[in-house]
Design a protein around this motif. Sequence first.
Motif, PDB file in Angstrom:
ATOM      1  N   ASN A 104       0.838  -1.201   0.000  1.00 49.75           N
ATOM      2  CA  ASN A 104       0.000   0.000   0.000  1.00 49.75           C
ATOM      3  C   ASN A 104       0.875   1.253   0.000  1.00 49.75           C
ATOM      4  O   ASN A 104       1.895   1.308   0.679  1.00 49.75           O
ATOM      5  N   GLU A 108      -8.037  -0.539  -9.172  1.00 46.94           N
ATOM      6  CA  GLU A 108      -8.215  -0.609  -7.710  1.00 46.94           C
ATOM      7  C   GLU A 108      -6.853  -0.776  -7.037  1.00 46.94           C
ATOM      8  O   GLU A 108      -6.557  -0.146  -6.022  1.00 46.94           O
ATOM      9  N   HIS A 109      -6.000  -1.641  -7.622  1.00 44.89           N
ATOM     10  CA  HIS A 109      -4.662  -1.831  -7.039  1.00 44.89           C
ATOM     11  C   HIS A 109      -3.827  -0.563  -7.201  1.00 44.89           C
ATOM     12  O   HIS A 109      -3.070  -0.201  -6.295  1.00 44.89           O
ATOM     13  N   ARG A 140      -4.610   1.555  -4.480  1.00 43.22           N
ATOM     14  CA  ARG A 140      -4.081   1.025  -3.212  1.00 43.22           C
ATOM     15  C   ARG A 140      -2.587   1.312  -3.070  1.00 43.22           C
ATOM     16  O   ARG A 140      -2.113   1.659  -1.992  1.00 43.22           O
ATOM     17  N   GLN A 158     -10.666  -0.029  -0.334  1.00 43.98           N
ATOM     18  CA  GLN A 158     -11.381  -1.051   0.439  1.00 43.98           C
ATOM     19  C   GLN A 158     -10.913  -2.420   0.005  1.00 43.98           C
ATOM     20  O   GLN A 158     -11.159  -2.839  -1.118  1.00 43.98           O
ATOM     21  N   LYS A 159     -10.251  -3.124   0.938  1.00 44.80           N
ATOM     22  CA  LYS A 159      -9.694  -4.438   0.632  1.00 44.80           C
ATOM     23  C   LYS A 159     -10.790  -5.389   0.159  1.00 44.80           C
ATOM     24  O   LYS A 159     -10.605  -6.187  -0.734  1.00 44.80           O
ATOM     25  N   SER A 160     -11.977  -5.256   0.777  1.00 44.46           N
ATOM     26  CA  SER A 160     -13.055  -6.208   0.457  1.00 44.46           C
ATOM     27  C   SER A 160     -13.430  -6.138  -1.026  1.00 44.46           C
ATOM     28  O   SER A 160     -13.783  -7.123  -1.627  1.00 44.46           O
ATOM     29  N   LEU A 182     -11.400  -5.577  -3.541  1.00 48.48           N
ATOM     30  CA  LEU A 182     -10.424  -6.332  -4.314  1.00 48.48           C
ATOM     31  C   LEU A 182     -10.658  -7.825  -4.144  1.00 48.48           C
ATOM     32  O   LEU A 182     -10.622  -8.584  -5.093  1.00 48.48           O
ATOM     33  N   ILE A 183     -10.941  -8.249  -2.923  1.00 46.49           N
ATOM     34  CA  ILE A 183     -11.148  -9.677  -2.676  1.00 46.49           C
ATOM     35  C   ILE A 183     -12.400 -10.135  -3.425  1.00 46.49           C
ATOM     36  O   ILE A 183     -12.402 -11.153  -4.097  1.00 46.49           O
TER      37      ILE A 183
END
Length: 226
Positions: free
Chosen positions: A107, A138-139, A142, A216-218, A220-221
């Motif tokens: 990050n 998204e990455h 991040r 928001q990590k969620s 990406l997951i």
Amino acid sequence: MPRRHPKKPPKDLDLSRNLRVLADLESPLDPTTLFCQSGPVELEVGTGKGMFLTSVTSASPDRNFLGIEVSAGYARMAASRLASSNTANGVVLHGDAMDLVRHSLPNASLSGVHVYFPDPWWKARHRKRRILNPEFLEHAGRIMQSGSQLHIWTDVEEYFHEATSAVDDTSLFDQQSDESPGGPETTYRTHFERRTRLAGAPVWRAVFGRNETPPQKSRLIAKRLG
Ligand SMILES: C[S@@+](CC[C@H](N)C(=O)[O-])C[C@H]1O[C@@H](n2cnc3c(N)ncnc32)[C@H](O)[C@@H]1O
């Protein structure tokens, strides 16, 4: 436009300071460790022959620039241009940019991202290979520090609109302006910009600033699972 095979660099040129292989590096990867000087690191995706890296490293000697290039021949060619000019602040990584952003970069580890003339992958069945896709963006959000810039240039109008709308969908960036060529007619940022402008075709450009919104990590997951 058809591409020629990259020229091989001279055999005795020492590329050890300017060329690395992504698969050989540890993950997560602190990109500052790739350079022999401290300073912020900016990433160029799809370095090609290395025109941008060669000029930007010389114009901004206090910043470090990392190129990622999936073609081994072009990665060597770009690294050899850096090595020939004894550049300390430029490194080319041979590897896939999607792997780099997905698995390696921590990050807020980058001070800028540049994507110039990404391959358009015209055939419908190859479209998923376009690098400016929602997961990549998204990455990018991040791994970029707030206030840093994402530059997108292309000669494909439809890809430009698709990509800029995908950037907006992340809510992680604010568009700053349509970026101008920033120099006289004979000044080119990349090899493909030169080819496009000499052919009289338009270049679509945008620059975005990474805003303060936490990624928001969620999201990406969820994308990886979906
Ligand atoms: C159309 S060329 C543009 C090269 C350069 N940016 C320029 O403007 O002259 C696109 C480059 O991106 C590289 N590339 C395509 N997909 C990539 C990926 N997933 N990771 C890294 N490089 C990639 C290609 O090998 C090629 O060198």
